[in-house]
Design a protein around this motif. Structure first.
Motif, PDB file in Angstrom:
ATOM      1  N   VAL A 115      -4.322  61.162  28.007  1.00  0.00           N
ATOM      2  CA  VAL A 115      -5.819  61.596  28.243  1.00  0.00           C
ATOM      3  C   VAL A 115      -6.005  62.358  27.520  1.00  0.00           C
ATOM      4  O   VAL A 115      -7.828  62.823  27.501  1.00  0.00           O
ATOM      5  N   GLU A 116      -5.852  62.782  26.065  1.00  0.00           N
ATOM      6  CA  GLU A 116      -6.371  62.828  24.917  1.00  0.00           C
ATOM      7  C   GLU A 116      -7.711  62.319  23.707  1.00  0.00           C
ATOM      8  O   GLU A 116      -8.668  62.979  23.860  1.00  0.00           O
ATOM      9  N   ALA A 117      -6.733  61.060  24.609  1.00  0.00           N
ATOM     10  CA  ALA A 117      -7.539  60.265  23.728  1.00  0.00           C
ATOM     11  C   ALA A 117      -8.555  59.716  24.484  1.00  0.00           C
ATOM     12  O   ALA A 117      -9.658  59.182  24.217  1.00  0.00           O
ATOM     13  N   TYR A 118      -8.460  59.649  26.096  1.00  0.00           N
ATOM     14  CA  TYR A 118      -9.678  59.116  26.548  1.00  0.00           C
ATOM     15  C   TYR A 118     -10.142  59.773  26.949  1.00  0.00           C
ATOM     16  O   TYR A 118     -11.572  59.475  26.897  1.00  0.00           O
ATOM     17  N   ALA A 119     -10.485  60.964  26.702  1.00  0.00           N
ATOM     18  CA  ALA A 119     -11.279  62.519  26.865  1.00  0.00           C
ATOM     19  C   ALA A 119     -12.583  62.443  25.484  1.00  0.00           C
ATOM     20  O   ALA A 119     -13.226  62.680  25.587  1.00  0.00           O
ATOM     21  N   ARG A 120     -11.877  62.622  24.545  1.00  0.00           N
ATOM     22  CA  ARG A 120     -12.248  61.818  23.462  1.00  0.00           C
ATOM     23  C   ARG A 120     -12.417  61.354  23.811  1.00  0.00           C
ATOM     24  O   ARG A 120     -14.243  60.990  22.946  1.00  0.00           O
ATOM     25  N   ALA A 121     -12.140  59.624  23.953  1.00  0.00           N
ATOM     26  CA  ALA A 121     -13.402  58.237  23.932  1.00  0.00           C
ATOM     27  C   ALA A 121     -14.408  58.687  25.063  1.00  0.00           C
ATOM     28  O   ALA A 121     -15.598  57.788  24.265  1.00  0.00           O
TER      29      ALA A 121
END
Length: 313
Positions: free
Chosen positions: A238-244
């Motif tokens: 979720v962290e990676a998706y939100a950052r992207a």
């Protein structure tokens, strides 16, 4: 499989990113459906490299360290850190993860220690087989010349591992993150001489203060300790998706994909994470080595592989 139906349902309700199960075999049907509908898909921790652009589709990612990296890491750690010279390889054939882990371990181990250092190989099916009596007999025949047993299994193997120890086979056993967790430990009372590579310690002794803080927050929120270190793979997906999405300025899959594909050692809770346009799994992220003695884990430290085979598609 109800996976494709579930994926379709959440997308019809507005989902722009779908999280699927932590295994290629179980996650692929839902993931392929979501990719086919033009959405970003994350497996929390499918480690077989087929989970990604080639095996699922162009917008599929996994937060895992690939079995290529896990196998190489374990071989290098066993040979370089422990000084072990000989091994016996035990492979669960039930899922792609365990088969792939053993393959990549053997490739790297053989390069380091030579083919003759593998004193035996055996297989079992962790879903269908309840007994490994024959395998234990063969291990005992060579146990005196075996520095450690490479255990390509997963956590429903607790009763199988108990059979090994109950039969008097006390050689060190080395496993990877599919053997993480507190839920199976009671199946092998006072287990010792067991080593495992995990994403994070759930036992209050992870050397990374950010992970320690996360585990405290997990306990406060859910009223119990995290059952496996894999809780941080879901968080980091979720962290990676939100950052992207934030960087792309949109949830449009192609633009989010472009940002994800540019990640180079992106610092997430799980550790430095990298993707490439044709490689949606990590190869060299560190893992935490832990040792169990009398049923209690101690943390050794984080290690990463120096040489990792790229997936061959």
């Amino acid at each position: 499989s109800i996976g494709p139906t579930a994926a379709s349902e959440v997308i019809s309700e507005g989902a722009e990113m779908v999280i699927v199960a932590c295994d290629y075999d179980f996650a692929a049907p839902a993931a392929m459906t979501a990719v086919g509908m033009g959405k970003i898909v994350f497996s929390t921790c499918a480690a077989d490299p087929k989970f990604g652009a080639q095996g699922i589709g162009p917008t599929a990612y996994t937060m895992s360290l690939a079995t290529n990296g896990q196998g190489a890491l374990l071989a290098e750690w066993a040979h370089g850190q422990k000084g072990w010279k000989t091994t016996y390889v035990m492979k669960d054939t039930a899922i792609e993860y365990t088969k792939s882990l053993c393959e990549h371990f053997e490739n790297r181990w053989t390069a380091l220690a030579g083919a003759d250092s593998i004193k035996g190989r055996d297989t079992w099916n962790g879903i269908n087989d309840n007994s490994i009596a024959g395998q234990i007999t063969r291990i005992k025949e060579v146990a005196g010349s075996v520095d450690f047993i490479m255990w390509c299994g997963f956590t429903n193997n607790g009763s199988v591992l108990r059979q090994l120890r109950s039969a008097g086979v006390d050689n060190p056993v080395l496993g990877s993150e599919a053997m993480d967790g507190s839920h199976w430990i009671d199946a092998v009372p006072d287990l010792s001489n067991f080593y495992v590579a995990v994403y994070a310690s759930i036992f209050g002794n992870d050397p990374d203060p950010k992970i320690q803080e996360f585990m405290k927050r997990f306990q406060e929120k859910f009223g119990e300790a995290a059952p496996m270190g894999h809780v941080i793979t879901g968080y980091s997906a979720v962290e990676a998706y939100a950052r992207a999405v934030e960087k792309a300025g949109t949830v449009e899959a192609d633009k989010v994909k472009a940002v994800l594909d540019s990640f180079t050692n992106e610092e997430l809770l799980i550790g430095p994470t990298s993707y490439e346009p044709d490689l949606h799994i990590n190869l060299k992220r560190p893992m935490l080595m832990m040792e169990m003695t009398n049923g209690k884990y101690t943390a050794i430290g984080r290690f990463s592989a120096e040489q990792v085979e790229r997936p061959k598609f």
